[in-house]
Design a protein around this motif. Structure first.
Motif, short mmCIF file in Angstrom:
data_model
loop_
_atom_site.label_atom_id
_atom_site.label_comp_id
_atom_site.label_asym_id
_atom_site.label_seq_id
_atom_site.Cartn_x
_atom_site.Cartn_y
_atom_site.Cartn_z
N PHE A 1 0.80 -1.21 0.00
CA PHE A 1 0.00 0.00 0.00
C PHE A 1 0.85 1.27 0.00
CE2 PHE A 1 -2.73 -3.22 1.85
CZ PHE A 1 -3.94 -2.99 1.24
N LEU A 2 1.97 1.25 0.69
CA LEU A 2 2.77 2.46 0.89
C LEU A 2 3.43 2.95 -0.40
CD1 LEU A 2 3.56 4.35 3.21
CD2 LEU A 2 5.58 2.93 3.59
N GLY A 3 3.80 2.01 -1.27
CA GLY A 3 4.43 2.35 -2.53
C GLY A 3 4.36 1.17 -3.48
N ALA A 4 5.08 1.24 -4.58
CA ALA A 4 5.08 0.16 -5.56
C ALA A 4 6.19 -0.83 -5.24
CB ALA A 4 5.25 0.73 -6.96
N ALA A 5 5.85 -2.12 -5.23
CA ALA A 5 6.84 -3.16 -4.95
C ALA A 5 6.90 -4.13 -6.12
CB ALA A 5 6.49 -3.90 -3.67
N ALA A 6 8.11 -4.54 -6.46
CA ALA A 6 8.31 -5.50 -7.54
C ALA A 6 9.12 -6.68 -7.03
CB ALA A 6 9.03 -4.84 -8.72
N GLN A 7 8.93 -7.84 -7.66
CA GLN A 7 9.66 -9.05 -7.30
C GLN A 7 10.36 -9.57 -8.53
OE1 GLN A 7 8.42 -12.56 -8.11
NE2 GLN A 7 10.38 -13.30 -7.32
N SER A 8 11.67 -9.76 -8.43
CA SER A 8 12.46 -10.25 -9.55
C SER A 8 13.20 -11.52 -9.11
CB SER A 8 13.48 -9.20 -9.99
OG SER A 8 12.84 -8.02 -10.42
N ASN A 9 12.94 -12.62 -9.79
CA ASN A 9 13.60 -13.87 -9.44
C ASN A 9 15.12 -13.70 -9.45
OD1 ASN A 9 11.20 -15.32 -9.14
ND2 ASN A 9 11.13 -15.82 -11.33
N ALA A 10 15.76 -14.28 -8.43
CA ALA A 10 17.20 -14.10 -8.26
C ALA A 10 18.01 -14.67 -9.42
CB ALA A 10 17.65 -14.72 -6.95
N ASP A 11 17.43 -15.64 -10.12
CA ASP A 11 18.18 -16.27 -11.21
C ASP A 11 17.78 -15.75 -12.59
OD1 ASP A 11 15.65 -17.34 -11.18
OD2 ASP A 11 16.30 -19.43 -11.49
N GLU A 12 17.10 -14.60 -12.62
CA GLU A 12 16.68 -14.01 -13.89
C GLU A 12 17.22 -12.59 -14.02
OE1 GLU A 12 12.48 -16.24 -14.95
OE2 GLU A 12 12.40 -14.33 -13.87
N GLY A 13 17.62 -12.25 -15.23
CA GLY A 13 18.15 -10.92 -15.48
C GLY A 13 17.05 -9.90 -15.70
N SER A 14 17.46 -8.66 -15.86
CA SER A 14 16.49 -7.58 -16.03
C SER A 14 15.81 -7.61 -17.39
CB SER A 14 17.17 -6.22 -15.82
OG SER A 14 18.23 -6.05 -16.74
N ASP A 15 16.24 -8.53 -18.26
CA ASP A 15 15.56 -8.65 -19.54
C ASP A 15 14.21 -9.35 -19.40
OD1 ASP A 15 17.02 -10.92 -18.78
OD2 ASP A 15 17.07 -11.70 -20.84
N VAL A 16 14.03 -10.09 -18.30
CA VAL A 16 12.75 -10.78 -18.08
C VAL A 16 12.10 -10.44 -16.74
CG1 VAL A 16 13.32 -12.71 -19.59
CG2 VAL A 16 13.95 -12.82 -17.18
N ALA A 17 12.78 -9.80 -15.86
CA ALA A 17 12.25 -9.45 -14.54
C ALA A 17 12.55 -8.00 -14.23
CB ALA A 17 12.87 -10.36 -13.46
N PRO A 18 11.65 -7.32 -13.50
CA PRO A 18 10.39 -7.78 -12.91
C PRO A 18 9.35 -8.15 -13.98
CG PRO A 18 11.07 -5.64 -12.01
CD PRO A 18 11.89 -5.89 -13.21
N PRO A 19 8.31 -8.91 -13.59
CA PRO A 19 7.28 -9.31 -14.54
C PRO A 19 6.40 -8.13 -14.96
CG PRO A 19 6.70 -10.02 -12.34
CD PRO A 19 8.10 -9.49 -12.26
N PRO A 20 5.66 -8.27 -16.05
CA PRO A 20 4.82 -7.18 -16.56
C PRO A 20 3.85 -6.60 -15.53
CG PRO A 20 5.00 -8.90 -18.20
CD PRO A 20 5.65 -9.44 -16.96
N ALA A 21 3.27 -7.42 -14.68
CA ALA A 21 2.31 -6.92 -13.69
C ALA A 21 2.95 -5.91 -12.75
CB ALA A 21 1.71 -8.07 -12.89
N ASP A 22 4.20 -6.19 -12.35
CA ASP A 22 4.89 -5.28 -11.44
C ASP A 22 5.29 -3.98 -12.15
OD1 ASP A 22 4.58 -7.26 -9.60
OD2 ASP A 22 6.70 -7.85 -9.54
N LEU A 23 5.60 -4.07 -13.43
CA LEU A 23 5.94 -2.87 -14.19
C LEU A 23 4.69 -2.02 -14.42
CD1 LEU A 23 8.49 -4.35 -16.75
CD2 LEU A 23 8.95 -3.18 -14.58
N ARG A 24 3.56 -2.65 -14.65
CA ARG A 24 2.31 -1.89 -14.80
C ARG A 24 1.93 -1.22 -13.48
NH1 ARG A 24 0.49 -6.58 -17.29
NH2 ARG A 24 -1.04 -6.91 -15.63
N THR A 25 2.21 -1.91 -12.38
CA THR A 25 1.97 -1.32 -11.06
C THR A 25 2.85 -0.08 -10.86
OG1 THR A 25 1.38 -3.48 -10.13
CG2 THR A 25 2.02 -1.76 -8.57
N ALA A 26 4.11 -0.17 -11.28
CA ALA A 26 5.02 0.97 -11.20
C ALA A 26 4.51 2.12 -12.06
CB ALA A 26 6.43 0.56 -11.63
N GLU A 27 3.99 1.82 -13.23
CA GLU A 27 3.43 2.86 -14.09
C GLU A 27 2.25 3.54 -13.41
OE1 GLU A 27 2.46 0.96 -17.74
OE2 GLU A 27 4.55 0.71 -18.37
N MET A 28 1.44 2.76 -12.71
CA MET A 28 0.29 3.33 -12.00
C MET A 28 0.75 4.31 -10.92
SD MET A 28 -2.57 2.22 -13.30
CE MET A 28 -3.76 2.53 -11.99
#
Length: 223
Positions: free
Chosen positions: A163-190
């Motif tokens: 609630f306080l801000g936007a939070a994203a989760q990126s799998n530790a074994d994935e690079g920034s080319d695939v993480a964070p997932p689209p839902a978290d990026l749309r949340t950041a856009e909001m």
């Protein structure tokens, strides 16, 4: 209010400025920051500026001119990164001790971690307290929890339920080319769009009050 003053107010209020100041260790939070800036840019007339804390020494004066600053950091060991904390500490002399230059600006925050929770709330709280120390007005995410029922999915906005801000989760074994997932990026856009809209409202109100005061002064002088 005269028509001239009203036109001036309308033109100025359409151009608030929002900075996104962030640190990213492995590119995931940078991707989140870019999404926040995209969200800011979706609001007509709002100008956005993306600043990596590594380059902030070139932008101290520019930050004083912003109407809002959105802060972002990865969460490392339950806290903002060392680089972002160094930026926070640097504001003590450059901003806080120089007459509270960020007072009454809007503020918001975002963070990223490998784990679903990852103690990201601690980082958002740290950033919100930092903003409060500067006398800024905090803007929360403004979204309900997304993925909290059997009918919701991982593709939901605010899927991690912050609630306080936007939070994203990126799998530790994935690079920034695939993480964070689209839902978290749309949340950041909001979040970016929310701050931009509040900035427009706040600046329009300030300018309207200034124009009203000017009109009253002119009326008083004419008596």
């Amino acid at each position: 209010m005269t028509s001239e003053l009203k036109d001036k107010t309308m033109n100025q209020s359409a151009n608030p400025r929002v900075a996104v100041v962030y640190h990213s260790g492995f590119g995931h939070t940078a991707k989140q920051a870019q999404a926040v800036a995209r969200g800011v840019a979706t609001v007509k007339g709002v100008q956005s500026l993306l600043i990596n804390v590594d380059d902030v020494n070139h932008y101290w004066g520019t930050l004083e001119e912003m109407d809002a600053i959105i802060f972002g950091s990865p969460t490392y060991m339950g806290s903002a990164s060392a680089q972002f904390k160094a930026f926070m500490d640097a504001t003590s002399r450059r901003v806080f001790a120089c007459g509270g230059k960020w007072a009454n600006k809007l503020a918001a925050g975002f963070t990223n971690a490998a784990s679903r929770s990852g103690d990201k709330l601690a980082t958002l709280q740290q950033i919100s307290v930092f903003a409060a120390q500067h006398g800024m007005h905090w803007v929360n995410l403004g979204l309900p929890p997304g993925h909290n029922s059997s009918k919701s999915t991982e593709d939901s906005l605010n899927r991690d339920g912050f609630f306080l801000g936007a939070a994203a989760q990126s799998n530790a074994d994935e690079g920034s080319d695939v993480a964070p997932p689209p839902a978290d990026l749309r949340t950041a856009e909001m979040l970016g769009a929310r701050v931009a809209n509040v900035a427009r409202q706040l600046l329009a109100g300030k300018l309207a009050l200034q124009a009203q005061a000017s009109a009253l002064d002119l009326a008083a002088q004419a008596r």
